[in-house]
Scaffold this active site. Structure first.
Site, short mmCIF file in Angstrom:
data_model
loop_
_atom_site.label_atom_id
_atom_site.label_comp_id
_atom_site.label_asym_id
_atom_site.label_seq_id
_atom_site.Cartn_x
_atom_site.Cartn_y
_atom_site.Cartn_z
N GLU A 118 12.00 -8.33 12.08
CA GLU A 118 13.39 -8.01 11.80
C GLU A 118 14.20 -7.86 13.07
O GLU A 118 13.66 -7.57 14.14
CB GLU A 118 13.48 -6.70 10.98
CG GLU A 118 12.87 -6.79 9.60
CD GLU A 118 13.05 -5.51 8.80
OE1 GLU A 118 13.87 -4.66 9.22
OE2 GLU A 118 12.38 -5.35 7.76
N ALA A 173 6.41 8.15 11.29
CA ALA A 173 7.23 7.27 12.13
C ALA A 173 8.69 7.55 11.88
O ALA A 173 9.12 7.74 10.73
CB ALA A 173 6.91 5.80 11.84
N ALA A 174 9.47 7.56 12.95
CA ALA A 174 10.91 7.78 12.83
C ALA A 174 11.54 6.64 12.05
O ALA A 174 11.22 5.46 12.27
CB ALA A 174 11.55 7.90 14.21
N ASP A 176 -1.49 -9.47 10.51
CA ASP A 176 -0.62 -9.32 9.35
C ASP A 176 0.85 -9.35 9.74
O ASP A 176 1.66 -8.59 9.22
CB ASP A 176 -0.95 -7.99 8.65
CG ASP A 176 -0.29 -7.87 7.29
OD1 ASP A 176 -0.16 -8.88 6.60
OD2 ASP A 176 0.12 -6.75 6.93
N GLN A 211 0.83 -1.20 0.00
CA GLN A 211 0.00 0.00 0.00
C GLN A 211 0.87 1.25 0.00
O GLN A 211 2.09 1.20 0.20
CB GLN A 211 -0.94 -0.03 1.21
CG GLN A 211 -1.90 -1.21 1.18
CD GLN A 211 -3.04 -1.08 2.16
OE1 GLN A 211 -3.49 0.01 2.49
NE2 GLN A 211 -3.53 -2.22 2.64
N LYS A 271 2.22 7.46 6.60
CA LYS A 271 1.06 6.69 6.17
C LYS A 271 -0.16 7.60 6.28
O LYS A 271 -0.41 8.19 7.33
CB LYS A 271 0.88 5.43 7.03
CG LYS A 271 1.96 4.38 6.77
CD LYS A 271 1.63 3.05 7.40
CE LYS A 271 2.69 2.01 7.06
NZ LYS A 271 2.40 0.67 7.62
N GLU A 291 -4.63 -0.09 5.37
CA GLU A 291 -3.77 0.27 6.50
C GLU A 291 -4.28 1.58 7.10
O GLU A 291 -4.83 2.43 6.38
CB GLU A 291 -2.32 0.42 6.05
CG GLU A 291 -1.68 -0.90 5.66
CD GLU A 291 -0.18 -0.77 5.43
OE1 GLU A 291 0.29 0.38 5.31
OE2 GLU A 291 0.50 -1.79 5.40
N ASP A 331 5.65 -2.10 11.08
CA ASP A 331 4.52 -2.21 10.15
C ASP A 331 3.26 -2.72 10.86
O ASP A 331 2.90 -3.90 10.77
CB ASP A 331 4.88 -3.14 8.98
CG ASP A 331 3.92 -2.97 7.81
OD1 ASP A 331 3.05 -2.09 7.87
OD2 ASP A 331 4.02 -3.76 6.85
N LEU A 348 14.52 4.09 10.92
CA LEU A 348 15.67 3.42 11.53
C LEU A 348 16.93 3.79 10.75
O LEU A 348 16.86 4.30 9.64
CB LEU A 348 15.45 1.91 11.51
CG LEU A 348 14.28 1.40 12.35
CD1 LEU A 348 14.08 -0.10 12.14
CD2 LEU A 348 14.49 1.71 13.82
#
Length: 549
Positions: free
Chosen positions: A433, A359-360, A428, A239, A255, A276, A448, A362
């Site tokens: 990670e 969102a920050a 989902d 998406q 998002k 989402e 996510d 990484l």
């Protein structure tokens, strides 16, 4: 014309009536004046009322106004338009930047105070429930002393920086300044680092961030107010997602809002067919923090201007060619992605203002590589096939014999993530990670979460399969769950209070009351499953608190 002559008696009668009328008007005026004066006189202060302290709401308002600061950027203002009044963007002067305290409150987040949202029932002995929760010893457990290899990134020494300096780097700095970026003059001193860099340097083997770190507050404020320099569509995923760049080289994952907060997922939709949600990303960060995991990158809500902060600054041809104005006069776009990127599924402002989550990001993969792991309890993502764990009751026995679940804390780490997913009804979770540098001895990244909080009217027990099949849970996690089930520290109450500090809470609550009630219901379900495991198997608790009692 016939002129009538009034006699003396008639004139006397008229004169008397006029005097009587005047007298009545004067009496009426005096009466009204006395009534108004009585209403305006304040009651005499009594000893009890004059010595009473201010209410909690009054204290919140005064403390907020004394610590507030204006927004750092005015770029959110839409272009002049007759329909600007329809936007829900709050004025910058209403944003209160709160300081970090024992509650772990994130400065830069705004919203209704806990007392205004729920009254005295939201407080514990004069403190908010959120403050009481974060002051509890379970949220302040001592951690092992970190060694040099336990930090993900380290600042280069002055000697290393000089050795690697070159004319090419100077040219890159000059070209960056021409592109609108600030001149980078960072040194080894923390004060010179932008918020996103401080966040990256705070990542360790044990956690993604420290809840009590004041730099976290600066990061969330930075995400909510920093000027957006450029926008491109992020590659990958099913998406639409955008990558926002800021003048100090920071980036954030955006998002957009595609449906209202109260819209519940249709029961006939599969989990992989759902939209989402921007508010799900924000709420997941808050819930992860309340559970004491600290494994989701900080996320904050923001109102962005579709025209000036996306369309006019994008350099992405895939994105710029998809903008249009709807019949209602709203500026819309759809981008290009695998699902829901078409004129039939547009993202639209009102007419320019758009709610989003930021969102920050990484650290870049070239600096801090991450490894993606396929979840053993991954769903089949088929409308007809079932996954192996759905057909094998003893599936967990196989998982326990398979690396990396055969040793270390990987299994209980995954069960922590399972509990988080069940509470927010996220089906989902196909991969997770970890940072490669830390190998198997580290936490899992809970990334996510856009498909969470889609349905509040029913729960999905299959999400708890790792817990019910393995019957294993961390002791610290179990104790925090019991703590959040207590009436004085109820999960729904602390979640409501935490979300009220997000900037988008000024527009509407991030989660509706049915979603908050579902959190309490699902928490009880988790505790019931653990009790069932303890009754059938006995020892199910992994003790990660030895010597910390």
């Amino acid at each position: 014309m016939v002129r009538r002559n009034l006699g003396p008696s008639t004139r006397s009668i008229y004169l008397a009536l006029a005097c009587l009328s005047l007298a009545l008007h004067l009496l009426l005026a005096l009466f009204c004046l006395s009534v108004l004066q009585t209403a305006c006189v304040p009651p005499a202060p009594s000893s009890s009322s004059s010595s009473a302290p201010r209410t909690d709401a009054e204290h919140h308002q005064s403390s907020s106004s004394s610590s507030s600061s204006p927004a750092a950027s005015s770029s959110n203002k839409p272009p002049a338009s007759p329909r600007e009044g329809e936007q829900h963007e709050p004025p910058a002067s209403t944003s209160h930047h709160k300081g970090t305290g024992s509650s772990g409150e994130v400065p830069g987040e705004t919203g209704t105070s806990p007392d205004e949202a729920g009254g005295d029932t939201r407080r514990v002995r004069g403190r908010s429930k959120l403050e009481a929760l974060f002051e509890h010893p379970l949220y302040n457990l001592p951690l092992p002393r970190l060694q040099e290899d336990d930090w993900l990134l380290r600042v280069k020494t002055d000697k290393d920086a000089k050795d690697e300096g070159s004319e090419e780097e100077e040219e890159e700095r000059s070209s960056s300044e021409e592109g609108g970026y600030d001149r980078a003059s960072w040194t080894g001193a923390v004060e010179t680092h932008p918020p996103w860099l401080r966040f990256h340097l705070g990542i360790s083997r044990q956690r993604l961030y420290d809840r009590k770190d004041p730099h976290l507050a600066q990061l969330t404020r930075y995400l909510a107010t920093q000027r957006i320099l450029s926008t491109v569509q992020k590659k990958g995923g099913t998406q639409l997602k955008l990558l926002m760049s800021f003048p100090n080289y920071g980036e954030a994952l955006l998002k957009p809002m595609k449906q209202s907060r109260d819209a519940e997922t249709d029961v006939n939709l599969f989990y992989f067919s759902d939209f989402e949600r921007h508010n799900a990303e924000i709420s997941a960060f808050h819930l992860d923090r309340l559970l004491g995991f600290n494994r989701i990158p900080p996320a904050v809500g923001r109102l962005v201007n579709v025209t000036s902060e996306i369309r006019e600054v994008t350099t992405d041809g895939r994105l710029s060619g998809t903008f249009f104005t709807s019949p209602a006069g709203n500026v819309c776009f759809h981008g290009q992605c695998e699902y829901y990127c078409s004129p039939e599924h547009p993202v639209c402002g009102r007419p320019h203002a758009l709610e989003v989550s930021l969102a920050a990001m990484l650290p870049d993969l070239t600096l801090a590589p991450r490894r993606s792991w396929r979840s053993p309890w991954r769903r089949s993502y088929s409308r007809t096939k079932r996954a192996p764990w759905e057909n094998q009751p003893n599936y967990c026995d196989t998982v326990k014999q398979t690396p990396p679940y055969s040793h270390g804390t990987r299994l209980v780490d995954l069960i922590d993530m399972t509990i988080l997913d069940f509470l927010m009804s996220n089906m989902d979770r196909h991969h997770y990670e970890t940072f490669e540098k830390f190998g198997n001895e580290t936490f899992l990244l809970h990334l996510d979460n856009g498909r969470a909080f889609g349905r509040h009217s029913q729960d999905e027990p299959s999400i708890l399969a790792p817990l019910t099949q393995c019957c294993r849970i961390r002791r610290s996690t179990l104790l925090r769950l019991h703590l959040l089930s207590r009436p004085e520290l109820r999960l729904s109450d602390v979640m409501r209070e935490s979300l009220a500090r997000d900037p988008l809470a000024d527009v509407a609550p991030l989660l509706s009351e049915p979603h908050l009630a579902a959190l309490d219901r699902r928490l009880n379900t988790v505790l019931t499953e653990v009790s069932t495991c303890q009754a059938s198997r006995g020892d199910v608790v992994y003790d990660d608190m030895e010597g910390k009692d």
